[in-house]
Design a protein around this motif. Structure first.
Motif, PDB file in Angstrom:
ATOM      1  N   SER A  30      -7.222   3.283  14.717  1.00 26.68           N
ATOM      2  CA  SER A  30      -7.907   4.532  14.372  1.00 26.68           C
ATOM      3  C   SER A  30      -8.087   5.411  15.599  1.00 26.68           C
ATOM      4  CB  SER A  30      -9.270   4.229  13.729  1.00 26.68           C
ATOM      5  OG  SER A  30      -9.130   3.604  12.474  1.00 26.68           O
ATOM      6  N   ASP A  81     -12.206   5.138   7.867  1.00 26.46           N
ATOM      7  CA  ASP A  81     -12.099   3.717   8.201  1.00 26.46           C
ATOM      8  C   ASP A  81     -13.249   2.939   7.573  1.00 26.46           C
ATOM      9  OD1 ASP A  81     -11.802   1.189   9.363  1.00 26.46           O
ATOM     10  OD2 ASP A  81     -11.070   2.018  11.252  1.00 26.46           O
ATOM     11  N   SER A  82     -12.922   2.091   6.607  1.00 23.74           N
ATOM     12  CA  SER A  82     -13.916   1.213   5.987  1.00 23.74           C
ATOM     13  C   SER A  82     -13.630  -0.248   6.309  1.00 23.74           C
ATOM     14  CB  SER A  82     -13.915   1.415   4.461  1.00 23.74           C
ATOM     15  OG  SER A  82     -12.632   1.107   3.917  1.00 23.74           O
ATOM     16  N   TRP A 117      -9.815  -0.689  14.140  1.00 27.27           N
ATOM     17  CA  TRP A 117     -10.489   0.257  15.030  1.00 27.27           C
ATOM     18  C   TRP A 117      -9.565   0.821  16.104  1.00 27.27           C
ATOM     19  CZ3 TRP A 117     -14.413   3.313  14.924  1.00 27.27           C
ATOM     20  CH2 TRP A 117     -14.861   3.910  16.108  1.00 27.27           C
ATOM     21  N   VAL A 133     -16.692   6.204   9.846  1.00 31.18           N
ATOM     22  CA  VAL A 133     -16.787   4.772   9.572  1.00 31.18           C
ATOM     23  C   VAL A 133     -17.864   4.529   8.529  1.00 31.18           C
ATOM     24  CG1 VAL A 133     -17.139   2.498  10.591  1.00 31.18           C
ATOM     25  CG2 VAL A 133     -16.165   4.340  11.971  1.00 31.18           C
ATOM     26  N   ASP A 153     -17.456  -6.373  12.614  1.00 40.28           N
ATOM     27  CA  ASP A 153     -18.063  -5.184  13.222  1.00 40.28           C
ATOM     28  C   ASP A 153     -18.129  -5.283  14.746  1.00 40.28           C
ATOM     29  OD1 ASP A 153     -19.961  -7.113  13.510  1.00 40.28           O
ATOM     30  OD2 ASP A 153     -21.618  -5.954  12.658  1.00 40.28           O
TER      31      ASP A 153
END
Length: 346
Positions: A255, A245-246, A252, A267, A274
């Protein structure tokens, strides 16, 4: 020399802080070598630097760039005047390089992988933070961090290895520790890290799931080796062993819900923000491991170069720009119009 640099800091309008102009040549430094730059790629790290994340106003002007492919200007010599081996790892090895060789560089300085020529106890940093970056006609890097360019790649492809490909390799094999037969989910399949992760995971015998909001990008992910590509947030055929996950807050929750009990989420960035909901209850009830990652070690870089050459992998280069048009390349990345990497040519 001509360079691309942060002349100031502007969080809300990073392009206003970007300048293409003249900067001094690299200063001689023991145990460092100078590369005549052929190509570099534009990374999100460069955008964050312009915004003032990891770079202060007092540090400007600062040459940007965290990866490079170019030509070694002089043969690296030791104190005894004899050629030294470059790119040695904890397993030994290394290569004697000479003036005129095409090279790529590991651009982390200091820390356990900093190599000779860095200050004792210096904290880990990346070129363009404390030392000038790679977006210049000539760039200095620690000699220990020099490696031959993979023979199967041209200079444009090799220019993207130092950041995105190193990060993807480290996330897959050093952090998630996946093995052939495992299943991995790659979120946001258009970015440089994501496209690299899809290609390497496929080459390593993994089952690869990918996500994107764009049908076109999902189709391109399948062409790169993904087994299944679904719309962002869509339910997967089954849970995965690891997630790459970038993206950040936008992916999120997906994921966390997509990884199997005991699996790993790695990550490396937060391009979509963020501040995700932590979903801590699901994480601790299902023994999910969350692992952060920034680039990788010199050993990872050396292994990644061998992996790329042995499997004849070719990074996706979306577009190339001459250095004078660097602002256009930066704008394209900021606007999210890149599949793979954008490269600057010198």
């Amino acid at each position: 020399m001509k360079a691309v640099f942060a002349s100031s800091i502007d969080y809300h309008n990073p392009l206003a802080a970007l300048t293409v102009g003249e900067r001094p040549d690299p200063e001689p430094r023991a145990d460092w070598s100078v590369i005549r730059t052929s190509a570099v790629s534009v990374n999100h790290h460069d955008i964050w630097s312009l915004k003032g994340v990891g770079l202060t106003m007092e540090s400007t002007p600062m040459i940007l760039g965290t990866d490079i492919c170019g030509v070694l200007e002089e043969t690296p010599l030791g104190a005894d005047g004899k050629p030294v081996k470059c790119g040695a790892t904890v397993h030994g090895g290394g290569t004697v390089l000479k003036a005129g060789d095409e090279v790529v560089a590991y651009t982390v300085v200091g820390g356990p992988d900093g190599g000779a020529g860095t200050l004792p106890g210096q904290r880990r940093t990346i070129l363009s933070e404390q030392y000038p970056g790679t977006m210049a006609q000539r760039c200095a890097v620690p000699t220990a961090n020099l490696f031959p360019k993979p023979k199967n790649l041209d200079v444009l492809e090799a220019a993207v290895l130092g950041t995105s490909w190193l990060t993807a390799y480290s996330m897959l094999f050093s952090r998630a520790r996946v093995k052939p037969g495992d299943t991995v989910l790659v979120q946001g399949c258009g970015g440089g890290v994501a496209t690299a992760a899809i290609q390497m995971a496929h080459a390593a015998g993994l089952e690869v799931f990918a996500t994107s909001r764009s049908e076109t990008r999902r189709d391109r992910a399948l062409a790169l080796g993904a087994d299944v590509a679904v719309a962002s947030g869509e339910r997967l055929p089954h849970k995965v062993d690891a997630v790459i996950d970038s993206v950040g807050s936008a992916t999120w929750s997906h994921s966390v819900k997509s990884v199997r009990p005991g699996g790993t989420i790695v990550v490396c960035g937060a391009t979509a923000g963020d501040q995700p909901g932590a979903e801590l209850t699901r994480i601790f009830f299902q023994d999910i491991r969350v692992q952060g990652n920034t680039m990788g070690s010199r050993d990872d870089f050396a292994s990644m170069l061998r992996f790329v050459e042995h499997n004849d992998l070719h990074p996706v280069v979306d577009s190339t720009y001459p250095v004078d048009r660097a602002p256009e390349a930066f704008a394209k990345l900021i606007e999210g119009r890149v599949f793979g990497k954008t490269v600057l040519q010198f």
